[in-house]
Design a protein around this motif. Structure first.
Motif, PDB file in Angstrom:
ATOM      1  N   ASN A  44       0.864  -1.178   0.000  1.00 31.61           N
ATOM      2  CA  ASN A  44       0.000   0.000   0.000  1.00 31.61           C
ATOM      3  C   ASN A  44       0.903   1.231   0.000  1.00 31.61           C
ATOM      4  OD1 ASN A  44       0.942   0.255   2.678  1.00 31.61           O
ATOM      5  ND2 ASN A  44      -0.926  -0.631   3.530  1.00 31.61           N
ATOM      6  N   THR A  53      -3.281   4.952  -1.048  1.00 33.00           N
ATOM      7  CA  THR A  53      -3.985   3.846  -1.696  1.00 33.00           C
ATOM      8  C   THR A  53      -3.783   2.595  -0.862  1.00 33.00           C
ATOM      9  OG1 THR A  53      -4.210   2.472  -3.688  1.00 33.00           O
ATOM     10  CG2 THR A  53      -2.022   3.335  -3.209  1.00 33.00           C
ATOM     11  N   VAL A  57       1.642  -1.160  -4.759  1.00 36.38           N
ATOM     12  CA  VAL A  57       2.193  -0.023  -5.505  1.00 36.38           C
ATOM     13  C   VAL A  57       3.621  -0.333  -5.942  1.00 36.38           C
ATOM     14  CG1 VAL A  57       2.856   2.415  -5.341  1.00 36.38           C
ATOM     15  CG2 VAL A  57       0.763   1.626  -4.248  1.00 36.38           C
ATOM     16  N   ALA A  81      -0.388   2.398  -8.603  1.00 39.34           N
ATOM     17  CA  ALA A  81      -1.000   1.218  -8.002  1.00 39.34           C
ATOM     18  C   ALA A  81      -1.175   0.130  -9.056  1.00 39.34           C
ATOM     19  CB  ALA A  81      -2.345   1.574  -7.387  1.00 39.34           C
TER      20      ALA A  81
END
Length: 270
Positions: A44, A53, A57, A81
């Motif tokens: 994340n 997000t 990633v 992402a």
């Protein structure tokens, strides 16, 4: 779906490790220049107590040293992402920066541009727009300083100087003309609880406030000052081959203002 994504990330890291171990064995005499780039993978993206997000990633950082000692650098940092978030938007970011670092002191001026979920009613979705009233870019001043060995605490202070219409940083008059920027500020203290070991551990606490308004970006919009980021981060280096090692980390963070918490797993692939 998530298992497939995480499996793909793991295989990418291992495959890249094998590739670079081969390249390192073949190019031991290659001259180290001023141009460099690195890549990270994470489950994340967490930033100053915010959840940018929740999806995996990939991040990249391309930099060029302006001096032989590599204290001054310019660069491009970007991330994307690997899947849409639950609101069907996709995180993508590209930033530009110039920075100075002498090991203990750092100062940098960053131009941040996150294209995810731009509200065109208040901000321009044109990456080349730097309008004072509508730009989605954020000009971010970043500083941090690490004290001496007897008191190895690191103090970070960051101020949003310009832009940020999509982030709520720009305040308008009743007729829609520009009034002011909030100058949201983030301050963090980090202390190395365990260092010099196979697994090192840092503890940190971060707070947010605005220099020019009652509310700020990182909090819940109700307080003028709030603790927004508390956590610990453990890191170690995993040996993959004789020529390649993988720095990995695990972070646990809590945002008391927004009342959420997350775990982050990250690896610097090269």
């Amino acid at each position: 779906m998530m298992k497939k994504i995480l499996k793909g990330i793991f295989l990418l890291a291992i495959g890249t490790g094998r590739l670079f171990s081969q390249e390192n064995g073949e190019a031991k005499d290659t001259k180290e220049g001023r141009l460099d780039f690195t890549a990270n993978i994470q489950n994340n993206h967490l930033w100053r107590g915010l959840i940018i997000t929740d999806k995996p990633v990939v991040m990249g950082n391309l930099s060029y040293a302006l001096d032989a000692e590599k204290k001054w650098k310019v660069g491009i940092w970007g991330a994307s992402a690997l899947a849409d978030d639950k609101d069907n938007t996709h995180y993508k970011e590209i930033n530009y920066y110039i920075q100075y670092s002498d090991g203990r002191f750092y100062i940098g001026l960053w131009d941040l541009y996150n294209s995810r979920n731009i509200n065109t009613a208040v901000a321009a979705d044109d990456i080349f727009s730097y309008s004072q009233r509508r730009t989605a870019h954020i000009i971010d001043l970043r500083t941090n300083y690490t004290f001496g060995p007897s008191f190895p605490i690191n103090i970070e202070a960051d101020i949003m100087l310009y832009g940020g219409a999509n982030a709520g940083e720009v305040i308008l008059e009743a007729d829609g003309t520009y009034k002011k920027n909030k100058y949201s500020t983030y301050v963090q203290a980090t202390y190395p609880v365990i260092s010099g070991q196979k697994v090192n551990l840092d503890a940190f606490v971060g707070a947010g406030f605005a220099l020019n308004d009652k509310t700020f970006l990182y909090g819940n919009g109700k307080n003028s000052f709030d603790i927004v980021n508390i956590g610990v981060k453990a890191g170690k280096v995993v040996k993959i081959t004789d020529h390649y090692s993988l720095p990995v980390s695990m972070m646990a963070m809590w945002n008391p203002s927004n009342k959420y918490a997350r775990i982050q797993l990250a690896a610097t692939v090269f």
